[in-house]
Motif scaffolding. Structure first.
Motif, PDB file in Angstrom:
ATOM      1  N   ALA A   1       5.978   3.025  -3.672  1.00 13.21           N
ATOM      2  CA  ALA A   1       5.075   4.152  -3.919  1.00 13.21           C
ATOM      3  C   ALA A   1       5.396   5.339  -3.033  1.00 13.21           C
ATOM      4  CB  ALA A   1       3.627   3.707  -3.708  1.00 13.21           C
ATOM      5  N   GLY A   2       6.270   5.152  -2.058  1.00 15.57           N
ATOM      6  CA  GLY A   2       6.651   6.237  -1.163  1.00 15.57           C
ATOM      7  C   GLY A   2       5.749   6.369   0.044  1.00 15.57           C
ATOM      8  N   THR A   3       4.814   5.449   0.230  1.00 14.53           N
ATOM      9  CA  THR A   3       3.922   5.485   1.380  1.00 14.53           C
ATOM     10  C   THR A   3       4.657   5.126   2.653  1.00 14.53           C
ATOM     11  OG1 THR A   3       2.143   4.797  -0.102  1.00 14.53           O
ATOM     12  CG2 THR A   3       1.708   4.651   2.252  1.00 14.53           C
ATOM     13  N   LEU A   4       5.589   4.191   2.548  1.00 10.50           N
ATOM     14  CA  LEU A   4       6.402   3.778   3.695  1.00 10.50           C
ATOM     15  C   LEU A   4       7.857   4.166   3.467  1.00 10.50           C
ATOM     16  CD1 LEU A   4       5.181   0.137   4.408  1.00 10.50           C
ATOM     17  CD2 LEU A   4       4.652   2.163   5.726  1.00 10.50           C
ATOM     18  N   ALA A   5       8.508   4.564   4.532  1.00 14.94           N
ATOM     19  CA  ALA A   5       9.932   4.892   4.421  1.00 14.94           C
ATOM     20  C   ALA A   5      10.776   3.625   4.361  1.00 14.94           C
ATOM     21  CB  ALA A   5      10.361   5.755   5.606  1.00 14.94           C
TER      22      ALA A   5
END
Length: 153
Positions: free
Chosen positions: A65-69
């Protein structure tokens, strides 16, 4: 004198018969105890596999989801928990099978010696079947996690 030693009274025969039946039943209790031990291994392994898979999936979804790299550490931790659960379950299954083979061998030798009655049989262990199925599911889960293929991807 020898006749007196080998000849048994009615109460001695009853005592020997009762002892033989109790010993035979103790084999059944020991078998059930081994099944309970395997159930404990299943419960712990299932917890490890399920928790590891959940951690893996949760952080994988956050990364997607792009919340964490990067989700490498939780991913590796999840895979490690699943691998630990699989290893524990494998060792538990091997131990259970070896124990049951030894128990059956001992029971057979005591039956042949006439020390116990061998009338009842050991049924198939549903606990063992469940453990093998869970092991297969755990293997599919870790393959899915590591190679990102399969039913759990």
């Amino acid at each position: 004198m020898v006749e007196n030693i080998t000849r048994q009274s009615g109460s001695d025969q009853v005592s020997v018969e009762l002892s033989s039946r109790r010993t035979g039943m103790s084999f059944q209790r020991t078998r059930m105890s081994a099944d309970r031990t395997l159930m404990s291994v299943i419960r712990t392994s299932l917890s490890l596999i399920g928790f590891g898979f959940t951690i893996f999936q949760f952080f994988q979804k956050l990364r997607d989801a792009g919340t964490l790299a990067s989700a490498a550490a939780p991913r590796n931790f999840g895979i490690s928990l699943v691998a630990l659960g699989i290893a524990m379950l494998t060792i538990g299954i091997v131990y259970h099978v070896q124990f049951m083979i030894g128990l059956r061998t001992e029971r057979r030798s005591m039956t042949e010696a006439g020390l116990i009655h061998g009338q009842s049989h050991f049924p198939v262990s549903l606990t063992l079947i469940t453990a093998v199925i869970l092991l297969l599911i755990g293997i599919m889960a870790i393959v899915s996690m590591v190679f990102e293929v399969g039913p759990f991807d």
